[in-house]
Design a protein around this motif. Structure first.
Motif, short mmCIF file in Angstrom:
data_model
loop_
_atom_site.label_atom_id
_atom_site.label_comp_id
_atom_site.label_asym_id
_atom_site.label_seq_id
_atom_site.Cartn_x
_atom_site.Cartn_y
_atom_site.Cartn_z
N ALA A 69 0.64 -1.30 0.09
CA ALA A 69 -0.09 -0.08 0.34
C ALA A 69 0.70 1.24 0.13
O ALA A 69 2.06 1.12 1.05
CB ALA A 69 -1.03 -0.27 1.64
N HIS A 70 0.26 2.01 -1.09
CA HIS A 70 1.07 3.91 -0.32
C HIS A 70 0.34 4.41 0.12
O HIS A 70 -1.03 4.21 -0.22
CB HIS A 70 1.44 3.75 -2.13
CG HIS A 70 2.68 4.92 -1.69
ND1 HIS A 70 1.79 6.11 -2.25
CD2 HIS A 70 3.87 4.93 -1.87
CE1 HIS A 70 3.38 7.06 -2.20
NE2 HIS A 70 4.45 5.99 -2.79
N TRP A 71 0.97 5.27 0.45
CA TRP A 71 -0.32 6.79 1.30
C TRP A 71 -1.06 7.30 0.23
O TRP A 71 -1.83 7.66 0.57
CB TRP A 71 0.76 7.44 2.21
CG TRP A 71 1.40 8.99 1.48
CD1 TRP A 71 2.31 8.67 0.92
CD2 TRP A 71 1.09 9.77 0.52
NE1 TRP A 71 2.66 9.63 0.06
CE2 TRP A 71 2.08 10.60 0.39
CE3 TRP A 71 0.07 10.17 0.70
CZ2 TRP A 71 2.10 11.35 -1.10
CZ3 TRP A 71 -0.03 12.15 0.16
CH2 TRP A 71 1.39 12.20 0.08
N THR A 72 -1.19 7.24 -1.06
CA THR A 72 -1.89 8.30 -1.81
C THR A 72 -3.21 7.16 -2.48
O THR A 72 -3.74 7.86 -2.98
CB THR A 72 -0.98 8.20 -3.61
OG1 THR A 72 -0.37 7.37 -3.66
CG2 THR A 72 0.42 8.78 -2.43
N ASP A 73 -3.18 5.61 -1.94
CA ASP A 73 -3.90 4.84 -2.09
C ASP A 73 -5.06 5.15 -1.33
O ASP A 73 -6.49 4.65 -1.52
CB ASP A 73 -3.20 3.60 -2.34
CG ASP A 73 -2.33 3.36 -3.17
OD1 ASP A 73 -2.64 4.28 -4.00
OD2 ASP A 73 -1.98 2.28 -2.93
N VAL A 74 -4.87 5.82 0.19
CA VAL A 74 -5.72 5.67 1.24
C VAL A 74 -6.81 6.78 0.54
O VAL A 74 -6.34 8.08 0.19
CB VAL A 74 -5.29 5.73 2.63
CG1 VAL A 74 -6.52 5.96 3.43
CG2 VAL A 74 -3.92 5.04 3.19
N ARG A 75 -7.61 7.17 0.45
CA ARG A 75 -9.29 8.03 0.61
C ARG A 75 -9.41 8.41 1.93
O ARG A 75 -9.13 8.01 3.04
CB ARG A 75 -10.15 7.25 -0.31
CG ARG A 75 -10.12 5.82 -1.33
CD ARG A 75 -11.20 6.14 -2.18
NE ARG A 75 -12.52 5.54 -0.41
CZ ARG A 75 -13.51 5.47 -0.91
NH1 ARG A 75 -14.19 5.16 -2.00
NH2 ARG A 75 -14.33 5.21 -0.22
#
Length: 86
Positions: free
Chosen positions: A66-72
């Motif tokens: 996971a990448h922090w930009t994937d978190v909504r």
């Protein structure tokens, strides 16, 4: 006919004594070196195991990075245009 009245030692206790014997016979650094060598050359799981085989082997599902930009971003304010029940 012989009868063995002495109970057998547990596996861990026998293993502990065999490690102590190995250290006594070969030395601490040789035993530690053999242990590190065995750990380094242990069998590895292939990188691409199918999901059905992972389940058969009892392995957890494959981790998805996971990448922090994937978190909504989820806010506590409901959407004003969404009306439940309509």
């Amino acid at each position: 006919m012989t009868y063995d009245a002495a109970p057998q030692a547990p596996v861990v206790l026998r293993l502990e004594f065999s490690i102590a014997d190995a250290v006594h016979q070969r030395g601490l650094f040789a035993v530690l070196g053999a242990a590190v060598h065995a750990w380094w050359n242990r069998p590895r799981l292939p990188a691409n195991i199918p999901a059905y085989l992972r389940a058969d082997l009892g392995l957890p599902p494959e981790a998805v990075p996971a990448h922090w930009t994937d978190v909504r971003l989820v806010s506590g304010v409901p959407d004003p245009l969404r009306r439940p029940g309509m």
